[in-house]
Design a protein around this motif. Structure first.
Motif, mmCIF file in Angstrom:
data_model
loop_
_atom_site.group_PDB
_atom_site.id
_atom_site.type_symbol
_atom_site.label_atom_id
_atom_site.label_comp_id
_atom_site.label_asym_id
_atom_site.label_seq_id
_atom_site.Cartn_x
_atom_site.Cartn_y
_atom_site.Cartn_z
ATOM 1 N N LYS A 170 0.845 -1.196 0.000
ATOM 2 C CA LYS A 170 0.000 0.000 0.000
ATOM 3 C C LYS A 170 0.882 1.249 0.000
ATOM 4 O O LYS A 170 0.616 2.217 -0.708
ATOM 5 C CB LYS A 170 -0.942 0.004 1.205
ATOM 6 C CG LYS A 170 -1.859 1.235 1.175
ATOM 7 C CD LYS A 170 -2.894 1.264 2.279
ATOM 8 C CE LYS A 170 -3.823 2.468 2.166
ATOM 9 N NZ LYS A 170 -3.125 3.746 2.154
ATOM 10 N N ALA A 171 1.936 1.188 0.773
ATOM 11 C CA ALA A 171 2.853 2.333 0.840
ATOM 12 C C ALA A 171 3.434 2.623 -0.544
ATOM 13 O O ALA A 171 3.512 3.778 -0.967
ATOM 14 C CB ALA A 171 3.962 2.066 1.842
ATOM 15 N N GLU A 172 3.791 1.544 -1.275
ATOM 16 C CA GLU A 172 4.343 1.707 -2.623
ATOM 17 C C GLU A 172 3.310 2.319 -3.564
ATOM 18 O O GLU A 172 3.612 3.229 -4.330
ATOM 19 C CB GLU A 172 4.790 0.333 -3.171
ATOM 20 C CG GLU A 172 6.197 -0.050 -2.766
ATOM 21 C CD GLU A 172 7.231 1.016 -3.149
ATOM 22 O OE1 GLU A 172 7.286 1.398 -4.329
ATOM 23 O OE2 GLU A 172 7.960 1.488 -2.249
ATOM 24 N N ASN A 173 2.072 1.772 -3.464
ATOM 25 C CA ASN A 173 0.974 2.285 -4.289
ATOM 26 C C ASN A 173 0.712 3.753 -4.015
ATOM 27 O O ASN A 173 0.557 4.555 -4.930
ATOM 28 C CB ASN A 173 -0.307 1.511 -3.961
ATOM 29 C CG ASN A 173 -0.633 0.540 -5.072
ATOM 30 O OD1 ASN A 173 -0.205 0.758 -6.202
ATOM 31 N ND2 ASN A 173 -1.378 -0.508 -4.757
ATOM 32 N N ASP A 174 0.654 4.077 -2.716
ATOM 33 C CA ASP A 174 0.415 5.458 -2.313
ATOM 34 C C ASP A 174 1.495 6.372 -2.869
ATOM 35 O O ASP A 174 1.222 7.474 -3.331
ATOM 36 C CB ASP A 174 0.400 5.576 -0.778
ATOM 37 C CG ASP A 174 -0.886 5.000 -0.202
ATOM 38 O OD1 ASP A 174 -1.777 4.640 -1.001
ATOM 39 O OD2 ASP A 174 -0.984 4.901 1.035
ATOM 40 N N LYS A 175 2.710 5.858 -2.838
ATOM 41 C CA LYS A 175 3.832 6.663 -3.313
ATOM 42 C C LYS A 175 3.657 6.988 -4.792
ATOM 43 O O LYS A 175 3.883 8.120 -5.226
ATOM 44 C CB LYS A 175 5.138 5.907 -3.057
ATOM 45 C CG LYS A 175 6.355 6.783 -3.204
ATOM 46 C CD LYS A 175 7.623 6.050 -2.822
ATOM 47 C CE LYS A 175 8.825 6.848 -3.306
ATOM 48 N NZ LYS A 175 10.087 6.162 -3.070
ATOM 49 N N LYS A 176 3.225 5.963 -5.564
ATOM 50 C CA LYS A 176 3.023 6.171 -6.998
ATOM 51 C C LYS A 176 1.908 7.182 -7.243
ATOM 52 O O LYS A 176 2.027 8.060 -8.088
ATOM 53 C CB LYS A 176 2.690 4.841 -7.684
ATOM 54 C CG LYS A 176 3.936 4.029 -7.987
ATOM 55 C CD LYS A 176 3.619 2.792 -8.804
ATOM 56 C CE LYS A 176 4.737 1.760 -8.645
ATOM 57 N NZ LYS A 176 4.242 0.390 -8.633
ATOM 58 N N ARG A 177 0.801 7.022 -6.481
ATOM 59 C CA ARG A 177 -0.314 7.961 -6.641
ATOM 60 C C ARG A 177 0.127 9.377 -6.307
ATOM 61 O O ARG A 177 -0.201 10.337 -6.993
ATOM 62 C CB ARG A 177 -1.473 7.571 -5.708
ATOM 63 C CG ARG A 177 -2.418 6.545 -6.301
ATOM 64 C CD ARG A 177 -3.632 6.365 -5.408
ATOM 65 N NE ARG A 177 -4.533 7.494 -5.458
ATOM 66 C CZ ARG A 177 -5.392 7.800 -4.491
ATOM 67 N NH1 ARG A 177 -5.444 7.080 -3.395
ATOM 68 N NH2 ARG A 177 -6.194 8.825 -4.610
#
Ligand code: ATP
Ligand code: ATP
Ligand code: MG
Ligand code: MG
Ligand code: MG
Ligand code: MG
Ligand code: MG
Length: 287
Positions: free
Chosen positions: A253-260
């Motif tokens: 989720k942290a990775e996804n959030d970072k991309k967003r």
């Protein structure tokens, strides 16, 4: 790996990792801007070109560092808020501060001509040796409440200083006073007194001054605004009310959030961040 008898000097480097799981604020401030303003002829009390330039540099810093969730700027200072889960540079203070300061300064100087040059009435090139430089510091805030109180402190400061400066410069520019007389007149006055001086002597209603000057600049990543009437926002309101801590997030989720975050549009607004409304409508900022 290079190995030499000199390698031991590394042991003199002191660890400076910031406290884990805390909101990191890096605040930068222009060095000697009182003098710099005079040299480059900043308009008083507020030179819009200089504020726009600060905001452009802050946007560039946020684009470069997706770990920053929000920034707040006023006068010659900017506060950058790193998310509490941020792991950039293993949270080393010197790395974080120096990277923010140099990135900001580089963009400030690079963008200077866009705001201060290019026309006969607005042609103020930078000339050494008095060039814009900034200092910086990092402070950790353990709770959302502490972080919001920090930002409240800066925005209240903005209001107090701007009311003072607006009144001071009205007395000087429109009232024919010198700075000693204006300072003397304002000594010991309250907000209501300054509002009254502005209104009765200069027909200036302070409330009608630009929000850019009254509220400072808030820079953040914009997603879809939450409608205050939706259930989604009710949950967010609850979270803000109880100043609940964000849950610990999984790595994916942290990775996804970072991309967003890296993709989101970065906007600058001149709005109140003391009341809950700003945060309730943007629940992603502090989660
Ligand atoms: P220091 O190096 O200690 O920070 P300084 O001279 O920069 O010294 P500050 O307290 O940071 O002192 O004050 C910044 C000064 O720059 C204030 O006088 C403020 O009014 C002025 N200033 C900053 N931005 C603007 C602007 N956009 N328009 C007009 N004046 C500005
Ligand atoms: P980091 O952000 O971690 O510092 P980096 O890519 O800057 O990453 P460094 O260890 O600082 O890594 O290495 C600097 C790099 O820049 C090296 O590859 C070095 O050879 C190169 N470099 C620096 N100055 C010059 C120069 N004058 N001419 C050619 N290459 C240079
Ligand atoms: Mg300073
Ligand atoms: Mg300063
Ligand atoms: Mg300052
Ligand atoms: Mg190197
Ligand atoms: Mg390097």
């Amino acid at each position: 790996m290079a190995n030499s008898k000199y390698e031991y000097v590394r042991l003199f480097e002191q660890p400076d990792a910031l406290l884990p799981n805390t909101w990191i604020v890096v605040r930068i401030d222009g060095r000697g801007f009182t003098k710099l303003c005079a040299k480059y002829g900043f308009e008083k009390p507020n030179d819009k070109r200089a504020i726009d330039l600060m905001n452009a540099a802050a946007k560039a810093v946020m684009t470069d560092l997706p770990e920053i969730v929000l920034a707040y700027g006023v006068s010659d200072e900017y506060s950058f808020v790193f998310h509490k889960t941020c792991q950039l540079f293993e949270r080393r203070a010197s790395k974080l501060v120096s990277t923010v300061v140099s990135t900001f300064t580089a963009f400030y100087i690079h963008s200077w001509p866009t705001f201060f040059e290019g026309s006969l009435i607005n042609d103020v090139p930078l000339v050494a040796p008095l060039l814009p430089t900034f200092d910086g510091r990092a402070v950790c805030y353990p709770s959302v409440q502490n972080l919001r109180d920090y930002l409240n402190w800066r925005q209240v400061d903005c209001h107090i200083n701007n009311l003072y400066n607006t009144t001071f410069w009205a007395l000087v520019q429109k009232g024919g006073m010198d700075s000693v007389e204006a300072t003397e007149l304002l000594k010991g006055t309250f907000s209501a007194d300054k509002n009254e001086i502005l209104f009765s002597r200069f027909q200036i209603n302070y409330n009608n001054e630009h929000d850019m000057y009254k509220k400072g600049s808030v820079v953040f990543r914009d997603y879809e605004l939450v409608n205050p009437a939706s259930s989604n926002s009710a949950q967010a309101a609850e979270a803000v009310d109880s100043v609940a801590e964000p849950p610990i997030v999984s790595k994916s989720k942290a990775e996804n959030d970072k991309k967003r975050r890296a993709k989101a549009r970065i906007t600058v607004e001149h709005i109140d961040i003391i009341k809950d409304d700003f945060w309730v409508r943007r629940p992603w900022l502090l989660t």
